[in-house]
Scaffold this motif. Structure first.
Motif, PDB file in Angstrom:
ATOM      1  N   ILE A 198      -3.766  62.329 116.278  1.00 52.19           N
ATOM      2  CA  ILE A 198      -2.979  62.954 117.345  1.00 52.19           C
ATOM      3  C   ILE A 198      -3.122  64.469 117.224  1.00 52.19           C
ATOM      4  O   ILE A 198      -2.826  65.048 116.185  1.00 52.19           O
ATOM      5  N   HIS A 247      -2.708  57.403 114.298  1.00 56.77           N
ATOM      6  CA  HIS A 247      -1.656  58.427 114.225  1.00 56.77           C
ATOM      7  C   HIS A 247      -2.212  59.743 113.671  1.00 56.77           C
ATOM      8  O   HIS A 247      -1.844  60.825 114.125  1.00 56.77           O
ATOM      9  N   GLN A 298      -1.669  53.802 111.416  1.00 59.99           N
ATOM     10  CA  GLN A 298      -1.655  55.119 110.809  1.00 59.99           C
ATOM     11  C   GLN A 298      -2.963  55.871 111.030  1.00 59.99           C
ATOM     12  O   GLN A 298      -2.963  57.093 111.169  1.00 59.99           O
ATOM     13  N   LYS A 309       4.437  57.329 119.565  1.00 56.95           N
ATOM     14  CA  LYS A 309       4.012  58.025 118.338  1.00 56.95           C
ATOM     15  C   LYS A 309       4.686  57.395 117.119  1.00 56.95           C
ATOM     16  O   LYS A 309       4.028  57.153 116.100  1.00 56.95           O
ATOM     17  N   ASN A 310       5.978  57.121 117.215  1.00 58.14           N
ATOM     18  CA  ASN A 310       6.696  56.474 116.114  1.00 58.14           C
ATOM     19  C   ASN A 310       6.138  55.085 115.832  1.00 58.14           C
ATOM     20  O   ASN A 310       6.045  54.663 114.678  1.00 58.14           O
ATOM     21  N   LYS A 319       6.559  58.603 125.100  1.00 57.25           N
ATOM     22  CA  LYS A 319       5.510  59.199 124.268  1.00 57.25           C
ATOM     23  C   LYS A 319       5.971  59.329 122.813  1.00 57.25           C
ATOM     24  O   LYS A 319       5.203  59.090 121.889  1.00 57.25           O
ATOM     25  N   ASN A 320       7.246  59.693 122.614  1.00 52.08           N
ATOM     26  CA  ASN A 320       7.797  59.797 121.258  1.00 52.08           C
ATOM     27  C   ASN A 320       7.913  58.426 120.611  1.00 52.08           C
ATOM     28  O   ASN A 320       7.603  58.263 119.424  1.00 52.08           O
ATOM     29  N   ILE A 371      -1.359  62.842 123.659  1.00 51.77           N
ATOM     30  CA  ILE A 371      -0.366  61.949 124.259  1.00 51.77           C
ATOM     31  C   ILE A 371       0.462  62.747 125.252  1.00 51.77           C
ATOM     32  O   ILE A 371       1.059  63.761 124.899  1.00 51.77           O
ATOM     33  N   MET A 383       1.158  66.436 121.740  1.00 49.89           N
ATOM     34  CA  MET A 383       2.061  65.633 122.569  1.00 49.89           C
ATOM     35  C   MET A 383       2.713  66.590 123.544  1.00 49.89           C
ATOM     36  O   MET A 383       3.292  67.597 123.134  1.00 49.89           O
ATOM     37  N   LEU A 392       3.031  54.125 116.283  1.00 49.74           N
ATOM     38  CA  LEU A 392       1.764  54.286 115.565  1.00 49.74           C
ATOM     39  C   LEU A 392       1.998  54.507 114.078  1.00 49.74           C
ATOM     40  O   LEU A 392       1.287  53.952 113.243  1.00 49.74           O
ATOM     41  N   GLU A 393       2.980  55.310 113.777  1.00 48.93           N
ATOM     42  CA  GLU A 393       3.258  55.664 112.396  1.00 48.93           C
ATOM     43  C   GLU A 393       3.825  54.497 111.594  1.00 48.93           C
ATOM     44  O   GLU A 393       3.530  54.344 110.412  1.00 48.93           O
ATOM     45  N   ALA A 402      -2.255  50.848 121.795  1.00 48.15           N
ATOM     46  CA  ALA A 402      -2.989  51.328 120.621  1.00 48.15           C
ATOM     47  C   ALA A 402      -4.350  50.642 120.502  1.00 48.15           C
ATOM     48  O   ALA A 402      -5.362  51.295 120.219  1.00 48.15           O
TER      49      ALA A 402
END
Length: 125
Positions: free
Chosen positions: A93, A90, A87, A78-79, A74-75, A67, A96, A81-82, A56
């Motif tokens: 994005i 995030h 954020q 993403k989680n 990748k999932n 992504i 994906m 980042l959130e 990040a």
């Protein structure tokens, strides 16, 4: 306008920063932790979080983030980042997509098609 393409799996990340002046690539590796004992799972989670945090930070500020990757990394990214104070990244994005381990040129070609299809960015790819 700037965009970033990330290809990530559980061991590596390739970050392609795209701007009007060209493309800058950075590659990062996840250093697995293999401790023995009951704290193994926590060490593994911490190592993954550190890797995702490093990725990040290497992305930095971008207007659009695509992504890509094989598997679940990748999932998980993403989680991360959130839920880990990324954020702002995030929010940027734009997609994906599953993409197996491929060459840099194939990643860039896929990205070119993605951005063209969604008309979100006329890149210098």
């Amino acid at each position: 306008m700037s965009a970033c393409v990330l290809w990530i799996d559980s061991e590596h990340a390739k970050v392609f920063k795209i701007s009007a002046t060209g493309i800058v690539k950075k590659q990062l590796s996840h250093h697995s932790v293999n401790p023995i004992g009951s704290r193994h799972d926590q060490h593994k989670i911490n190592a993954e979080n550190n890797f995702f945090h490093e990725v990040a930070l290497s992305i930095g500020l971008t207007e659009e983030l695509l992504i890509l990757g094989a598997g679940l990394a990748k999932n998980h990214f993403k989680n991360h980042l959130e839920s880990h104070h990324h954020q702002e990244l995030h929010k940027h994005i734009v997609g994906m997509e599953a993409l197996d381990s491929v060459s840099d040129n194939q990643i860039l070609e896929f990205s070119r098609k993605f951005f063209k299809k969604y008309n979100t960015y006329n890149s210098a790819i």
